[in-house]
Design a protein around this motif. Sequence first.
Motif, PDB file in Angstrom:
ATOM      1  N   LEU B 272       0.888  -1.041  -0.128  1.00 11.27           N
ATOM      2  CA  LEU B 272       0.101  -0.044   0.065  1.00 11.27           C
ATOM      3  C   LEU B 272       0.929   1.197  -0.017  1.00 11.27           C
ATOM      4  CD1 LEU B 272      -2.794  -0.716   2.549  1.00 11.27           C
ATOM      5  CD2 LEU B 272      -3.296  -0.313   0.273  1.00 11.27           C
ATOM      6  N   VAL B 273       0.680   2.192  -0.979  1.00 12.08           N
ATOM      7  CA  VAL B 273       1.270   3.581  -0.842  1.00 12.08           C
ATOM      8  C   VAL B 273       0.528   4.475   0.390  1.00 12.08           C
ATOM      9  CG1 VAL B 273       2.016   3.120  -3.021  1.00 12.08           C
ATOM     10  CG2 VAL B 273       0.097   4.302  -2.505  1.00 12.08           C
ATOM     11  N   LYS B 274       1.171   5.440   0.654  1.00 14.87           N
ATOM     12  CA  LYS B 274       0.544   6.433   1.463  1.00 14.87           C
ATOM     13  C   LYS B 274      -0.410   7.560   0.865  1.00 14.87           C
ATOM     14  CE  LYS B 274       4.735   7.905   3.051  1.00 14.87           C
ATOM     15  NZ  LYS B 274       5.749   8.569   3.753  1.00 14.87           N
ATOM     16  N   ASP B 275      -1.092   7.882   1.379  1.00 15.23           N
ATOM     17  CA  ASP B 275      -2.092   8.946   0.897  1.00 15.23           C
ATOM     18  C   ASP B 275      -1.502  10.026  -0.017  1.00 15.23           C
ATOM     19  OD1 ASP B 275      -4.166   7.601   1.968  1.00 15.23           O
ATOM     20  OD2 ASP B 275      -5.015   9.239   3.247  1.00 15.23           O
ATOM     21  N   GLY B 276      -1.635  10.369  -1.097  1.00 13.46           N
ATOM     22  CA  GLY B 276      -1.116  11.323  -1.869  1.00 13.46           C
ATOM     23  C   GLY B 276      -0.100  10.650  -3.000  1.00 13.46           C
ATOM     24  N   GLU B 277       0.177   9.460  -2.606  1.00 16.09           N
ATOM     25  CA  GLU B 277       1.273   8.961  -3.768  1.00 16.09           C
ATOM     26  C   GLU B 277       0.419   8.048  -4.700  1.00 16.09           C
ATOM     27  OE1 GLU B 277       4.250   6.293  -2.064  1.00 16.09           O
ATOM     28  OE2 GLU B 277       4.659   7.886  -0.390  1.00 16.09           O
ATOM     29  N   LYS B 278       1.109   8.161  -5.659  1.00 18.06           N
ATOM     30  CA  LYS B 278       0.796   7.488  -6.990  1.00 18.06           C
ATOM     31  C   LYS B 278       0.633   6.043  -6.769  1.00 18.06           C
ATOM     32  CE  LYS B 278       1.567  10.311 -10.832  1.00 18.06           C
ATOM     33  NZ  LYS B 278       2.033  10.559 -12.235  1.00 18.06           N
ATOM     34  N   GLY B 279      -0.064   5.114  -7.506  1.00 15.91           N
ATOM     35  CA  GLY B 279      -0.183   3.858  -7.432  1.00 15.91           C
ATOM     36  C   GLY B 279      -1.265   3.160  -8.247  1.00 15.91           C
ATOM     37  N   GLU B 280      -1.573   1.857  -8.270  1.00 14.33           N
ATOM     38  CA  GLU B 280      -2.609   1.126  -8.808  1.00 14.33           C
ATOM     39  C   GLU B 280      -3.792   1.277  -7.745  1.00 14.33           C
ATOM     40  OE1 GLU B 280      -2.055  -2.765 -10.113  1.00 14.33           O
ATOM     41  OE2 GLU B 280      -4.062  -2.948 -10.905  1.00 14.33           O
ATOM     42  N   LEU B 281      -4.947   1.569  -8.509  1.00 13.36           N
ATOM     43  CA  LEU B 281      -6.220   1.694  -7.681  1.00 13.36           C
ATOM     44  C   LEU B 281      -6.752   0.177  -7.761  1.00 13.36           C
ATOM     45  CD1 LEU B 281      -7.983   3.754  -6.500  1.00 13.36           C
ATOM     46  CD2 LEU B 281      -8.827   4.097  -8.869  1.00 13.36           C
ATOM     47  N   GLY B 290     -24.260  -9.881  -6.700  1.00 15.22           N
ATOM     48  CA  GLY B 290     -24.337 -10.868  -8.072  1.00 15.22           C
ATOM     49  C   GLY B 290     -22.638 -11.175  -8.315  1.00 15.22           C
ATOM     50  N   THR B 291     -21.652 -10.187  -8.555  1.00 14.02           N
ATOM     51  CA  THR B 291     -20.302 -10.708  -8.823  1.00 14.02           C
ATOM     52  C   THR B 291     -19.653  -9.932  -7.777  1.00 14.02           C
ATOM     53  OG1 THR B 291     -21.140 -10.805 -11.051  1.00 14.02           O
ATOM     54  CG2 THR B 291     -18.811 -10.881 -10.654  1.00 14.02           C
ATOM     55  N   PRO B 292     -19.866 -10.207  -6.461  1.00 10.52           N
ATOM     56  CA  PRO B 292     -18.638  -9.553  -5.668  1.00 10.52           C
ATOM     57  C   PRO B 292     -17.180  -9.366  -5.867  1.00 10.52           C
ATOM     58  CG  PRO B 292     -19.754 -11.365  -4.306  1.00 10.52           C
ATOM     59  CD  PRO B 292     -20.198 -11.421  -5.896  1.00 10.52           C
ATOM     60  N   LEU B 293     -16.580  -8.547  -5.579  1.00 10.32           N
ATOM     61  CA  LEU B 293     -14.789  -8.908  -5.883  1.00 10.32           C
ATOM     62  C   LEU B 293     -14.198  -8.517  -4.890  1.00 10.32           C
ATOM     63  CD1 LEU B 293     -14.998  -7.625  -9.742  1.00 10.32           C
ATOM     64  CD2 LEU B 293     -14.874  -9.904  -9.037  1.00 10.32           C
ATOM     65  N   LEU B 294     -13.353  -9.418  -4.483  1.00  9.16           N
ATOM     66  CA  LEU B 294     -12.131  -8.726  -3.513  1.00  9.16           C
ATOM     67  C   LEU B 294     -11.081  -8.178  -4.119  1.00  9.16           C
ATOM     68  CD1 LEU B 294     -12.186 -12.183  -1.344  1.00  9.16           C
ATOM     69  CD2 LEU B 294     -13.479  -9.818  -0.806  1.00  9.16           C
ATOM     70  N   ARG B 295     -10.699  -6.999  -3.635  1.00 11.67           N
ATOM     71  CA  ARG B 295      -9.508  -6.418  -4.044  1.00 11.67           C
ATOM     72  C   ARG B 295      -9.030  -6.618  -5.789  1.00 11.67           C
ATOM     73  NH1 ARG B 295      -4.744  -7.283  -0.283  1.00 11.67           N
ATOM     74  NH2 ARG B 295      -4.408  -4.996  -0.284  1.00 11.67           N
ATOM     75  N   TYR B 296     -10.178  -5.871  -6.223  1.00 12.80           N
ATOM     76  CA  TYR B 296     -10.079  -5.828  -7.890  1.00 12.80           C
ATOM     77  C   TYR B 296      -9.190  -4.815  -8.243  1.00 12.80           C
ATOM     78  CZ  TYR B 296     -11.099  -5.805 -12.663  1.00 12.80           C
ATOM     79  OH  TYR B 296     -11.120  -5.940 -13.982  1.00 12.80           O
ATOM     80  N   ARG B 297      -8.163  -5.408  -8.979  1.00 11.57           N
ATOM     81  CA  ARG B 297      -6.762  -4.478  -9.498  1.00 11.57           C
ATOM     82  C   ARG B 297      -7.394  -3.881 -10.703  1.00 11.57           C
ATOM     83  NH1 ARG B 297      -1.679  -6.350  -6.805  1.00 11.57           N
ATOM     84  NH2 ARG B 297      -0.872  -4.336  -7.363  1.00 11.57           N
ATOM     85  N   THR B 298      -7.587  -2.639 -10.794  1.00  7.30           N
ATOM     86  CA  THR B 298      -8.470  -1.829 -11.877  1.00  7.30           C
ATOM     87  C   THR B 298      -7.225  -1.507 -12.901  1.00  7.30           C
ATOM     88  OG1 THR B 298      -7.962   0.488 -11.139  1.00  7.30           O
ATOM     89  CG2 THR B 298     -10.135  -0.868 -10.330  1.00  7.30           C
ATOM     90  N   GLY B 299      -6.119  -1.549 -12.755  1.00  5.56           N
ATOM     91  CA  GLY B 299      -4.896  -1.257 -13.612  1.00  5.56           C
ATOM     92  C   GLY B 299      -4.782   0.303 -13.619  1.00  5.56           C
ATOM     93  N   ASP B 300      -5.788   1.025 -12.809  1.00  4.49           N
ATOM     94  CA  ASP B 300      -5.915   2.671 -13.263  1.00  4.49           C
ATOM     95  C   ASP B 300      -4.908   3.265 -12.123  1.00  4.49           C
ATOM     96  OD1 ASP B 300      -7.747   3.050 -15.275  1.00  4.49           O
ATOM     97  OD2 ASP B 300      -9.187   2.532 -13.790  1.00  4.49           O
ATOM     98  N   ILE B 301      -4.218   4.164 -12.602  1.00  4.25           N
ATOM     99  CA  ILE B 301      -3.073   4.878 -11.802  1.00  4.25           C
ATOM    100  C   ILE B 301      -3.788   6.002 -11.107  1.00  4.25           C
ATOM    101  CG2 ILE B 301      -1.038   5.937 -11.798  1.00  4.25           C
ATOM    102  CD1 ILE B 301      -0.574   3.175 -12.506  1.00  4.25           C
ATOM    103  N   ALA B 302      -3.722   6.026  -9.941  1.00  8.59           N
ATOM    104  CA  ALA B 302      -4.211   7.101  -9.002  1.00  8.59           C
ATOM    105  C   ALA B 302      -3.704   7.455  -7.759  1.00  8.59           C
ATOM    106  CB  ALA B 302      -5.833   6.900  -8.846  1.00  8.59           C
ATOM    107  N   ALA B 303      -3.993   8.502  -7.218  1.00  6.34           N
ATOM    108  CA  ALA B 303      -3.432   8.727  -5.628  1.00  6.34           C
ATOM    109  C   ALA B 303      -4.815   9.028  -5.192  1.00  6.34           C
ATOM    110  CB  ALA B 303      -2.644  10.050  -5.783  1.00  6.34           C
TER     111      ALA B 303
END
Lengths: 432, 432
Positions: B272-281, B290-303
């Motif tokens: 996990l990164v700190k708040d404000g740092e960029k990483g994968e959402l 219906g389709t519950p998902l645990l920790r789905y790696r979106t591939g999107d880069i965000a902070a």
Amino acid sequence: MIWNEARECMSRDELMTLQGERLVQLVKKVYHSVAYYRKKMQKEGLEPGDIRRIEDLSKLPFTTSEDLIQNGPFEFLAVPQSEIIRYHSSNATTGTELIIGCTRDDIEIWAECVARCIYMAGLGRNDTIQIAHNYGLFTGGLGAHYGAEKIGAAVVPSSTCSTDRLIKIMKEIHVTGIMCTPSYLLHIAKAIRNVREVGNLKLRAAICGMEIWPEKMRKEIEEMLGIRTHDVYGLSEFAGLGVACDCEYHKGLHVQEDFFAAEVLRKNSNILVKDGEKGELVFTTLQREGTPLLRYRTGDIAALTREQCGCGRTTARIDLFGGKTNDTIVIRGVSVFRLQLESMFAGINDVHARYLMRIYRTAGLDMVDVMVGLDETQELLLAQEKDFVKIKVTAAVRNLIGVTPNVLFANTEEIARMARGVSTVVDERSYR
Amino acid sequence: MIWNEARECMSRDELMTLQGERLVQLVKKVYHSVAYYRKKMQKEGLEPGDIRRIEDLSKLPFTTSEDLIQNGPFEFLAVPQSEIIRYHSSNATTGTELIIGCTRDDIEIWAECVARCIYMAGLGRNDTIQIAHNYGLFTGGLGAHYGAEKIGAAVVPSSTCSTDRLIKIMKEIHVTGIMCTPSYLLHIAKAIRNVREVGNLKLRAAICGMEIWPEKMRKEIEEMLGIRTHDVYGLSEFAGLGVACDCEYHKGLHVQEDFFAAEVLRKNSNILVKDGEKGELVFTTLQREGTPLLRYRTGDIAALTREQCGCGRTTARIDLFGGKTNDTIVIRGVSVFRLQLESMFAGINDVHARYLMRIYRTAGLDMVDVMVGLDETQELLLAQEKDFVKIKVTAAVRNLIGVTPNVLFANTEEIARMARGVSTVVDERSYR
């Protein structure tokens, strides 16, 4: 399977009483809230109090699609705009859109009508229904969607996917029902046969509408896929998909008479015909709040029967004949006036050429060719000019009817020969 | 305007307690009903009892889009198929569709999320909202539609109409809000300016999403139309449009944290990164049935930031950067893997040619050119062969991404030069 037995199987007497009560309310409402109808009624010396039972329907004024178009989007609204939660539209002649407003109850009633149709086709809450109608201003897609959702079926909104993908999904998630235009279903059926997937599908029934289909086409689809098919009726202008549907007896389409009062009039006249006789189908929307319509002349040729059906439903049935009293052409479920097509061509300026539109069917699908006549100076022969013409014509046609045409170039004589010197629109499809 | 103050403005402590309770329930459910998760948890020696609060989220296994694709349409369903009332899909690699099932409550929660976003954009029940997203398996159109309907606004489903007609309707029925992809909104804005209709419209706000848009583009649209714009986030694969939206302060998108737990992980790692740092959402769907998902790696880069916002909402916000950790390309809102595009071209048989796909923007709209290299024997030079190639290529591209490409012919050297000898897909668009 009957979705709402209390309504669909009530005695004719009870039904007429119910229709009468609703008509009385409707007339009061439109008289007070729709200036157009008030004026029309006053002109004929009619007051709301003159309408006391369903038999008084014939005293009321008619409404035509031209009335709707000429009076703009808000003139026919019977409720304040803030109560409208949905707008739908039918393509209209140049200038103004033919726009219909729906309240929350209108959407609810619409879903109820479609739910009845889905049950009539033997599909229910345990089915997975693929909807391949166009979702949007057109009332096929969202109408089918809300109806299927109401019965609790699983909806697969496949409106924008390719036929290949639609079939792939149909197979993968075990789709049991499909709703689309009949011509598109034939197209799908052929594609399924070509990829030899018929045996791998769970498809049981199809509900097709917004287009007239001949009995032969219906049988062809049923045999190709080994499924039942049902015909559903509706018109974007006045209520959307689900006004009537045929049951397992296939002896005409059961009209949802608690919501729509049906009449058949002699063509181009105001005289009611007897049951079983052909004429123009006219509907009054008994419970519609947003855009209620009195005696809307659909232009569709049909016959009405009130004989009881073997399925147990007591509702009147219509038999549709595929003709139109006015000069309307239906292309992939969208109605356009011939005049609109002609004026669309007249409106393509910057391009000096003669056009001919040819509408035909390939693999059951409506196809549109636009032939552009090259003029004598041959300036259009330059590849770049041709591309420009293609883009212009494609955009104009797609704008009006939502179908991408094939644009072809021909010499002007050839076009004159095909058009027989008169029309720019040649409809080569034949129905029953 | 805040749609659900009780939820959107609760204290961080209360919110974390709520998230914790829901996570406990979610883990129990997926452990017992989704074999995939049970196996994954067992492999890591985890039992449902090990998850007691939201802080335990980091103990749980991840889910990737590849996991969803490889396991077929039903593997991730946590309820019997009979409880599914809707299927949606994201385009997936060849072979299997990435299919998501929704229960009635899932659809209700989805509508709730979008309703909050619409309020965040300052639109409410008295607004008329035009929806120009694609309605169908894609979650933009129907997501926007149900949210707008939930708040009681009037919905104009303009998904399939031409831009001209969309603008005509916008003017005629006094549309005040619009929802579509940002690139399409820029296209509409330019068209409105070209027909000099800006002053004749009542448009006040736009909610755009399913695509990354640079700040510059946003400002350009706002200035051209004199409206406010808001960014909305969602992914078809895990929950659809409405997971997060930005308020009038535009300091990141507020996540609907009662339904979705957000984490940001260092790229290609599990830290996990700190708040404000960029990483994968990464998102966990706390209430999805219906389709519950645990920790789905979106591939999107965000902070991520949890600092309170001036609007009064206490929810965490995400700042999106437009990159993707995996090799995904977003074209008109649809995500495709670069690999899918390459294998699509490899799959066009019967045609011996080299291809190059060029993705670029014109008037803000994503455009796709496919250049076909003519081989040395020149057999493709025949007009009819070229038409055949065009049809094949157009169908393949449209099938995969839903966009009709321009198919151009070029010589193979030219293609090799553009592709720099490696890729068949060249993305020329630049974001922020």
